[in-house]
Design an enzyme around this catalytic site. Structure first.
Site, PDB file in Angstrom:
ATOM      1  N   THR A 178       0.786  -1.087   0.019  1.00 13.38           N
ATOM      2  CA  THR A 178      -0.082   0.030  -0.065  1.00 13.38           C
ATOM      3  C   THR A 178       0.952   1.032   0.092  1.00 13.38           C
ATOM      4  O   THR A 178       1.833   1.376   0.568  1.00 13.38           O
ATOM      5  CB  THR A 178      -1.034   0.083   1.346  1.00 13.38           C
ATOM      6  OG1 THR A 178      -1.806  -1.098   0.950  1.00 13.38           O
ATOM      7  CG2 THR A 178      -1.583   1.221   1.319  1.00 13.38           C
ATOM      8  N   ARG A 206     -12.065  -9.587  -2.400  1.00 12.05           N
ATOM      9  CA  ARG A 206     -11.922  -9.086  -0.869  1.00 12.05           C
ATOM     10  C   ARG A 206     -11.627  -7.515  -0.911  1.00 12.05           C
ATOM     11  O   ARG A 206     -10.689  -7.064  -1.840  1.00 12.05           O
ATOM     12  CB  ARG A 206     -10.954  -9.580  -0.253  1.00 12.05           C
ATOM     13  CG  ARG A 206     -10.312  -9.100   1.063  1.00 12.05           C
ATOM     14  CD  ARG A 206      -9.262  -8.281   0.787  1.00 12.05           C
ATOM     15  NE  ARG A 206      -8.639  -7.771   2.268  1.00 12.05           N
ATOM     16  CZ  ARG A 206      -7.795  -6.989   2.274  1.00 12.05           C
ATOM     17  NH1 ARG A 206      -7.217  -6.237   1.549  1.00 12.05           N
ATOM     18  NH2 ARG A 206      -7.266  -6.377   3.576  1.00 12.05           N
ATOM     19  N   GLY A 208     -10.220  -4.223   1.292  1.00 11.81           N
ATOM     20  CA  GLY A 208      -9.475  -3.617   2.624  1.00 11.81           C
ATOM     21  C   GLY A 208      -9.927  -2.345   3.176  1.00 11.81           C
ATOM     22  O   GLY A 208     -10.851  -1.913   2.728  1.00 11.81           O
ATOM     23  N   ASP A 209      -9.137  -1.726   3.784  1.00 17.70           N
ATOM     24  CA  ASP A 209      -9.483  -0.413   4.488  1.00 17.70           C
ATOM     25  C   ASP A 209      -9.243   0.554   3.619  1.00 17.70           C
ATOM     26  O   ASP A 209      -9.723   1.826   3.600  1.00 17.70           O
ATOM     27  CB  ASP A 209      -8.620  -0.464   5.757  1.00 17.70           C
ATOM     28  CG  ASP A 209      -7.109  -0.265   5.366  1.00 17.70           C
ATOM     29  OD1 ASP A 209      -6.546  -1.248   4.816  1.00 17.70           O
ATOM     30  OD2 ASP A 209      -6.284   0.431   5.958  1.00 17.70           O
ATOM     31  N   THR A 229      -1.984   2.064   6.564  1.00 14.99           N
ATOM     32  CA  THR A 229      -1.319   0.965   5.938  1.00 14.99           C
ATOM     33  C   THR A 229      -1.303  -0.144   7.091  1.00 14.99           C
ATOM     34  O   THR A 229      -0.573   0.040   7.941  1.00 14.99           O
ATOM     35  CB  THR A 229      -0.061   1.071   5.259  1.00 14.99           C
ATOM     36  OG1 THR A 229       0.383  -0.451   4.873  1.00 14.99           O
ATOM     37  CG2 THR A 229       0.983   1.463   6.111  1.00 14.99           C
ATOM     38  N   GLY A 230      -1.685  -1.332   6.679  1.00 19.72           N
ATOM     39  CA  GLY A 230      -1.474  -2.415   7.598  1.00 19.72           C
ATOM     40  C   GLY A 230      -2.610  -3.592   7.239  1.00 19.72           C
ATOM     41  O   GLY A 230      -3.234  -3.533   6.227  1.00 19.72           O
ATOM     42  N   GLY A 232      -5.907  -4.669   6.825  1.00 19.88           N
ATOM     43  CA  GLY A 232      -6.923  -3.877   6.426  1.00 19.88           C
ATOM     44  C   GLY A 232      -8.216  -4.416   7.192  1.00 19.88           C
ATOM     45  O   GLY A 232      -9.058  -3.377   7.546  1.00 19.88           O
TER      46      GLY A 232
HETATM   47  N1  ASP Z   1      -4.259  -2.139   4.272  1.00 20.50           N
HETATM   48  C1  ASP Z   1      -4.056  -2.598   2.977  1.00 20.50           C
HETATM   49  C2  ASP Z   1      -5.316  -3.838   2.790  1.00 20.50           C
HETATM   50  O1  ASP Z   1      -5.704  -4.344   3.799  1.00 20.50           O
HETATM   51  C3  ASP Z   1      -2.788  -3.377   3.010  1.00 20.50           C
HETATM   52  C4  ASP Z   1      -1.522  -2.991   3.177  1.00 20.50           C
HETATM   53  O2  ASP Z   1      -1.543  -1.722   3.728  1.00 20.50           O
HETATM   54  O3  ASP Z   1      -0.732  -3.230   2.770  1.00 20.50           O
HETATM   55  O4  ASP Z   1      -5.737  -3.980   1.706  1.00 20.50           O
END
Ligand code: ASP
Length: 312
Positions: A178, A206, A208-209, A229-230, A232
């Protein structure tokens, strides 16, 4: 019109269990060059009096075009061996927002998200519908080959055919990718943008956030602009980006305290590994994370790009 005495910009290229053992000088330089390039492009917009919105779009586009980051070119592979991308953008002055989820073949999903904000009555559109909108808007498209990256392909080969899904950028179980940017412009306005390929081997479209306003992205001139980022799923459950704003607006916390609370108190019990970048209306910047590293950077007060990966 209100004005700010300074502008500010911060970016991230993903957070996670980034293994020092996997990092060699050439690889580290490639990541840092990518981050610096994005800071320079976004910074140039702000220096010339451009909007925070233009700056975050320019910075995120640069990171999307760089194959080292999990967004745009270099996005991870899903279970079908395709690239499905999510992105969002929000402006702090009008609270307008735009987002796209599960889009394919769009070179710069952040630009499509902005177009949704500016040219459609919606906030979030997805899949083939978003592709149709991109086509109608004349958004730049690329064939599948453009998004291919050997490193990501090998990553996917290790999980392909299993039920496992992975976030990018780590060695172990948790992989995050991300990219994102937050900015304050000389007119006193804030904006945030986030873009991702999501998780390696993801299924079922799917999401994510990152494309969810309030979870992965939020901006409000009254408080701050935030990009996450993380993991999600955890950031969605924590409504992480909005929570930073809420802690400032309703509890009077400073930006640093609000980000610290979300990153270190709220997210860990939800298995929310990751990080947050944010800027407040005074131009103070915070880049915080609860895992071993986050690709990140900001502009120093004299405009010089500063980048980091580990907790140095
Ligand atoms: N937050 C992102 C997701 O869950 C992934 C990421 O931040 O690497 O899609």
């Amino acid at each position: 019109m209100s004005t700010a005495s300074r502008f500010a910009l911060a970016i991230h290229g993903g957070a996670g269990t980034i293994a020092r053992s996997e990092m060699n000088p050439a690889r580290e330089k490639a990541y840092r060059d990518g981050l610096e390039d994005a800071l320079r492009r976004g910074g140039a917009v702000l220096r010339e009096g451009g909007s925070a919105l233009d700056a975050v779009e320019a910075a995120v586009r640069t990171l999307e075009d760089c194959p080292h980051f999990n967004a745009g070119r270099g996005a991870v592979f899903n279970a079908d061996g395709q690239h499905e991308m999510d992105a969002s953008v929000m402006r702090g002055d009008t609270l307008q927002a735009g987002a796209v989820a599960c889009v394919q073949n769009v070179r710069n999903p952040v630009t499509l998200a902005r177009r949704v904000m500016e040219k459609s009555p919606h906030v979030l559109i997805s899949g083939p519908g978003a592709f149709e909108f991109a086509h109608r808007e004349g958004i730049l498209l690329e064939d599948d080959q453009y998004f291919f990256d050997r490193f990501r392909y090998e990553q996917w080969q290790r999980t392909k055919g299993t039920d496992a899904y992975q976030l990018d950028h780590s060695d172990g179980e948790h992989r995050y990718g991300t990219v994102g940017a937050v900015a304050l412009d000389l007119h006193g306005h804030l904006a945030a943008a986030t873009s991702t390929g999501g998780m390696t081997n993801k299924r079922w479209m799917r999401i994510g956030d990152s494309p969810l306003i309030g979870a992965g992205t939020y901006a409000n001139d009254a408080t701050c602009a935030v990009s996450c980022t993380g993991h999600g799923e955890s950031f969605i459950r924590a409504v992480a980006a909005f929570d930073v704003h809420a802690l400032m607006a309703y509890k009077g916390l400073s930006l640093a305290e609000a980000v610290r609370t979300v990153v270190h108190d709220t997210l860990p019990p939800l298995e929310g590994d990751g990080g947050i970048i944010a800027v407040d209306r005074h131009g103070r910047v915070v880049l915080d994370f609860n895992c071993s590293g986050m690709y990140r950077g900001h502009l120093a007060p004299d405009g010089t790009p500063v980048t980091a990966i580990f907790r140095d």
